[in-house]
Design an enzyme around this catalytic site. Structure first.
Site, short mmCIF file in Angstrom:
data_model
loop_
_atom_site.label_atom_id
_atom_site.label_comp_id
_atom_site.label_asym_id
_atom_site.label_seq_id
_atom_site.Cartn_x
_atom_site.Cartn_y
_atom_site.Cartn_z
N GLN A 32 -16.49 9.61 48.23
CA GLN A 32 -17.57 9.57 49.23
C GLN A 32 -18.77 8.77 48.72
O GLN A 32 -18.87 8.46 47.54
CB GLN A 32 -17.99 11.01 49.58
CG GLN A 32 -18.27 11.90 48.38
CD GLN A 32 -17.97 13.38 48.62
OE1 GLN A 32 -17.92 13.83 49.75
NE2 GLN A 32 -17.81 14.14 47.54
N HIS A 63 -27.43 28.89 48.64
CA HIS A 63 -26.58 29.43 47.57
C HIS A 63 -26.64 30.95 47.47
O HIS A 63 -25.61 31.60 47.24
CB HIS A 63 -26.95 28.77 46.24
CG HIS A 63 -26.57 27.32 46.20
ND1 HIS A 63 -27.46 26.31 45.93
CD2 HIS A 63 -25.39 26.71 46.45
CE1 HIS A 63 -26.84 25.14 45.99
NE2 HIS A 63 -25.58 25.36 46.30
N ASP A 87 -22.41 20.63 42.59
CA ASP A 87 -23.79 20.64 42.07
C ASP A 87 -24.05 21.85 41.19
O ASP A 87 -25.07 21.90 40.48
CB ASP A 87 -24.77 20.62 43.25
CG ASP A 87 -24.50 21.74 44.24
OD1 ASP A 87 -24.89 22.88 43.97
OD2 ASP A 87 -23.86 21.48 45.28
N ASP A 162 -17.44 26.16 49.11
CA ASP A 162 -18.73 25.47 49.23
C ASP A 162 -18.44 23.99 49.43
O ASP A 162 -18.56 23.18 48.52
CB ASP A 162 -19.56 25.70 47.96
CG ASP A 162 -20.91 25.00 48.02
OD1 ASP A 162 -21.29 24.53 49.12
OD2 ASP A 162 -21.58 24.92 46.98
N1 AG3 Z 1 -22.24 22.24 50.87
C1 AG3 Z 1 -22.65 21.55 52.04
C2 AG3 Z 1 -22.71 22.30 53.30
C3 AG3 Z 1 -22.56 21.37 54.46
C4 AG3 Z 1 -23.77 20.60 54.79
N2 AG3 Z 1 -23.52 19.87 56.01
C5 AG3 Z 1 -24.38 19.03 56.59
N3 AG3 Z 1 -25.55 18.85 56.12
N4 AG3 Z 1 -24.01 18.40 57.66
C6 AG3 Z 1 -23.34 22.46 50.06
C7 AG3 Z 1 -23.47 21.84 48.78
C8 AG3 Z 1 -24.42 22.69 48.03
N5 AG3 Z 1 -23.77 23.40 46.99
#
Ligand code: AG3
Length: 280
Positions: A32, A63, A87, A162
């Protein structure tokens, strides 16, 4: 003076943005496009394929809520799997629980771990130890979470997904087939949680994931929370295996300093706009 902003565009032209003072880093990883910005008032901003993953100031609003409700609803969470979360913020919260003997984080994109380690004040020390293999209770695996879960001999008390949105690399994490694999790899009693997108802007994705989870888990709960940096409210889905009541949490095991999730008010998680609740 020109004002610069990073804006994430959601469907129908709904934007969520931050004023940014400079771009710190940009790269195309194997999976990505990764961007890092300094924001005016929210610390650094991590973006993957144009979507906000976190801002340093307020990342706990995601979180804490992804991790602690399931960890406190499970009677004794010893083995935990995190899929994604490169992260380190999710694993950082998991390791606050003294019941945890072993946590495994499977992140597909090494580039996210590296950039987070180098640039972000989210879980720097933890990522450093993970990369060196020096974290006692946790292990980092760079790999595909779907393949990992299919092939592992391990069993888990809690599985936490996550991930990015249910498009692109993360799509399979929202499929009925994957939920079946997760169910199989949970111990007799277990909890599965996934972020499930913006309540207002990804309502169909939320409904699809909910329906698929209902086919697999013994019980499925939904809840929502206002997350800083995402189009709020943000949704979360919890799948239960066996006999666990997710409406009840053991507040005596709650980590000391929480800023967003309030275990004493666990029931406040379950609000959902009426029209969405009626669709679920
Ligand atoms: N994971 C991302 C959640 C999705 C966010 N989506 C969006 N902004 N369209 C989180 C990463 C943090 N640990």
């Amino acid at each position: 003076e020109e004002e610069r902003a990073f804006i994430e565009w959601y469907p129908r032209g709904y934007g969520v943005g931050f004023k940014v003072t400079r771009r710190l880093f940009e790269t195309q990883t194997k999976y990505q496009r990764l961007e890092l910005y300094e924001t005016e008032g929210f610390g650094k901003l991590l973006v993957l394929d144009g979507t906000v993953q976190l801002v340093e100031v307020g990342e706990e609003s995601y979180h804490e809520v992804l991790v602690h409700p399931v960890m406190l609803a499970h009677p004794n969470p010893r083995r935990v799997l995190v899929i994604g979360g490169g992260d380190g913020g999710t694993l950082r919260e998991v390791l606050k629980h003294k019941t945890v003997e072993k946590a495994i984080m499977v992140e597909i994109d090494e580039g996210v771990v590296e950039a987070s380690y180098l640039y972000l004040d989210v879980a720097k020390d933890l990522l450093d130890r993970l990369i060196k293999g020096e974290e006692e209770r946790a292990k980092l695996i760079i790999g595909d979470g779907v393949e990992y879960l299919k092939n592992t001999e391990e069993r888990f008390d809690v599985i936490i997904v996550d991930s990015t949105d249910p498009v692109g690399p993360a799509k399979l994490l929202f499929s009925e087939e994957f939920y079946r694999t997760a169910y199989e790899k949970l111990n007799e009693k277990g909890l599965y949680i996934t972020q499930a997108g913006s309540v207002y802007l990804f309502t169909n994705e939320l409904l699809d994931a909910y329906k698929a989870m209902k086919k697999v888990f013994d019980k499925v709960y939904y809840f929502s929370f206002p997350v800083i940096g995402y189009a709020s409210p943000w949704s979360f889905l919890v799948g239960v295996k066996g006999d666990i009541d997710f409406t009840r949490v053991d507040v005596s095991r709650a980590p000391e300093k929480l800023y967003y999730y309030d275990p004493e008010r666990h029931e406040t998680l379950f609000q959902m706009p009426k029209y969405v609740r009626e669709l679920l």
